[in-house]
Design a protein around this motif. Structure first.
Motif, short mmCIF file in Angstrom:
data_model
loop_
_atom_site.label_atom_id
_atom_site.label_comp_id
_atom_site.label_asym_id
_atom_site.label_seq_id
_atom_site.Cartn_x
_atom_site.Cartn_y
_atom_site.Cartn_z
N ILE A 186 0.79 -1.18 -0.05
CA ILE A 186 -0.03 -0.24 -0.11
C ILE A 186 1.00 1.20 0.19
O ILE A 186 1.79 1.33 0.72
CB ILE A 186 -1.03 0.02 1.26
CG1 ILE A 186 -2.01 -1.11 0.99
CG2 ILE A 186 -1.64 1.38 1.48
CD1 ILE A 186 -2.85 -1.21 2.05
N LEU A 187 0.28 2.25 -0.84
CA LEU A 187 1.25 3.49 -1.03
C LEU A 187 0.41 4.72 -0.13
O LEU A 187 -0.55 4.96 -0.13
CB LEU A 187 1.46 4.00 -2.52
CG LEU A 187 2.08 2.66 -3.25
CD1 LEU A 187 1.81 3.37 -4.83
CD2 LEU A 187 3.64 2.76 -2.92
N THR A 188 1.54 5.53 0.54
CA THR A 188 1.03 6.66 1.13
C THR A 188 1.50 7.93 -0.02
O THR A 188 2.63 7.81 -0.31
CB THR A 188 1.57 6.89 2.43
OG1 THR A 188 1.11 5.87 3.16
CG2 THR A 188 1.16 8.14 3.06
N ILE A 189 0.40 8.54 -0.43
CA ILE A 189 0.71 9.80 -1.27
C ILE A 189 0.57 10.85 -0.85
O ILE A 189 -0.61 11.38 -0.70
CB ILE A 189 0.02 9.47 -2.58
CG1 ILE A 189 0.35 7.86 -3.38
CG2 ILE A 189 0.47 10.37 -3.52
CD1 ILE A 189 -0.61 7.62 -4.25
N MET B 158 6.43 10.04 -1.42
CA MET B 158 5.76 8.97 -1.54
C MET B 158 6.36 7.78 -0.73
O MET B 158 7.44 7.64 -0.96
CB MET B 158 5.31 8.56 -2.86
CG MET B 158 4.63 7.37 -3.27
SD MET B 158 4.81 6.92 -4.94
CE MET B 158 3.52 7.81 -5.64
N SER B 159 5.49 6.98 -0.16
CA SER B 159 5.98 5.87 0.44
C SER B 159 5.22 4.48 0.49
O SER B 159 4.12 4.69 0.09
CB SER B 159 6.36 6.06 1.98
OG SER B 159 5.19 6.29 2.61
N ALA B 160 6.06 3.35 0.67
CA ALA B 160 5.18 2.28 0.26
C ALA B 160 5.46 1.34 1.81
O ALA B 160 6.18 1.39 2.62
CB ALA B 160 5.80 1.15 -0.59
N ASN B 161 4.37 0.73 2.18
CA ASN B 161 4.31 -0.08 3.35
C ASN B 161 4.92 -1.56 3.16
O ASN B 161 4.35 -2.46 2.47
CB ASN B 161 2.80 -0.04 3.95
CG ASN B 161 2.89 -0.97 5.22
OD1 ASN B 161 3.94 -1.57 5.46
ND2 ASN B 161 1.61 -0.93 5.83
N LYS C 263 6.12 -3.42 5.62
CA LYS C 263 6.12 -4.28 6.64
C LYS C 263 4.71 -5.17 6.61
O LYS C 263 4.59 -6.17 7.05
CB LYS C 263 6.00 -3.42 7.94
CG LYS C 263 5.61 -3.95 9.45
CD LYS C 263 6.93 -4.79 9.93
CE LYS C 263 6.43 -5.16 11.54
NZ LYS C 263 7.53 -6.24 11.62
N ALA C 264 3.40 -4.49 6.08
CA ALA C 264 2.39 -5.18 6.09
C ALA C 264 1.86 -5.30 4.55
O ALA C 264 0.72 -4.37 4.25
CB ALA C 264 1.39 -4.41 7.06
N VAL D 62 7.29 0.69 7.47
CA VAL D 62 5.97 0.88 7.13
C VAL D 62 5.94 2.16 6.26
O VAL D 62 4.93 1.89 5.32
CB VAL D 62 5.24 1.42 8.52
CG1 VAL D 62 3.70 1.80 8.22
CG2 VAL D 62 5.26 -0.05 9.50
N LYS D 63 6.82 2.83 6.35
CA LYS D 63 6.97 3.98 5.19
C LYS D 63 8.34 4.30 4.63
O LYS D 63 9.12 4.87 5.13
CB LYS D 63 6.66 5.41 5.85
CG LYS D 63 5.20 5.42 6.44
CD LYS D 63 4.99 6.97 6.71
CE LYS D 63 3.19 7.06 6.79
NZ LYS D 63 2.94 8.64 6.98
#
Lengths: 76, 186
Positions: free
Chosen positions: B95-98, B105-108, B110-111, B134-135
């Motif tokens: 899952i990406l945080t944008i 931008m970062s990707a998880n 860990k999960a 996580v990020k």
């Protein structure tokens, strides 16, 4: 919630295969040793919290959030 | 059937495209049905769209695109939770945080979201490896990957993603990625 009092070096057994030992007590901090089968997942609670927060943040994005990425790419 | 989405409008899906997340997604425990939507833009990012909540979707991406050495080490219990026999059968996404500044931008890692395309079961699996972030910042890597994909043609790109599963099983039992028509083709 079950609450138990333990002294340094004492432990708690959960089911047949999980053992939690109080390894060290230092002021407000307690160090715990955990013995469990390899397939048991053990995480600090904060890990779950961080993942939940990340999921919430992630779900607020829209394809439009990616416009600047597209722009960035097309500039090349 | 049709589902409505706030990002992609009404989309047509088959019952078989629905991925069941029996435990929901962390923080969204009541959401148990999703489908994967590919907006067919140039970003290689797909969306995990809730079937029942139009506003809920998570951007995600296959980790191999930005981190070739990423390996989600699934325990036997993890595999069993989505009825996988082995890890090679799984679809794995991060899952990406944008944020507003897209370069952050970062990707998880860990999960990851793990999907068994044959049973249509999915789960967000928290990996035990404490080194996974996580990020994890990955904007630069993603950009480089997209640029290298752009140089190849679209057929290469589309075969890249579903290849893992479509090669070995018949299409009827497979979860299908909902590919939207290209916005720029309208």
């Amino acid at each position: 919630m079950l609450v138990l009092t333990r002294k340094l070096g004492e432990s708690i057994a959960i089911d047949d295969h999980i053992k939690i030992v109080v390894v060290q007590i230092k002021g407000k901090q307690v160090r715990l040793g955990i013995k469990a089968p390899k397939e048991t997942k053990i995480h600090r609670e904060e890990v779950y919290q961080a993942i939940q927060d990340q999921n919430k943040e992630a779900s607020s994005a829209s394809p439009a959030s990616l416009d600047s990425l597209s722009k960035d790419l097309n500039d090349k | 059937m049709q589902i409505s989405t706030s990002r992609f409008g009404l989309i047509e899906i088959n019952e078989t495209d629905i991925i069941k997340f029996n435990d929901g997604i962390l923080g969204f425990e009541n959401e148990d049905k999703f489908c994967i939507v590919d907006p067919n833009d140039q970003t290689l990012i797909v969306w995990l769209q809730s079937v029942k909540t139009p506003e809920l979707a998570f951007p995600m991406i296959e980790p191999q695109i930005f981190k070739a050495d990423y390996q989600a080490n699934l325990l036997p219990a993890d595999l069993a939770s989505v009825q996988l026999e082995n890890q090679a059968q799984a679809y794995t996404y991060n899952i990406l945080t944008i944020p507003a500044d897209i370069s952050e931008m970062s990707a998880n890692l860990k999960a990851p979201i793990v999907v068994n395309p044959n049973t249509s079961l999915g789960k967000q699996i928290v990996l035990q490896d404490n080194k996974l972030e996580v990020k994890f910042p990955m904007y630069k890597e993603l950009k480089a990957a997209i640029l290298s994909f752009k140089q190849s043609d679209d057929s290469v790109r589309t075969s890249y993603r579903p290849a893992k599963a479509t090669e070995k099983a018949d299409a009827q039992t497979q979860v299908r990625m909902i590919t939207l028509s290209r916005p720029d083709a309208v």
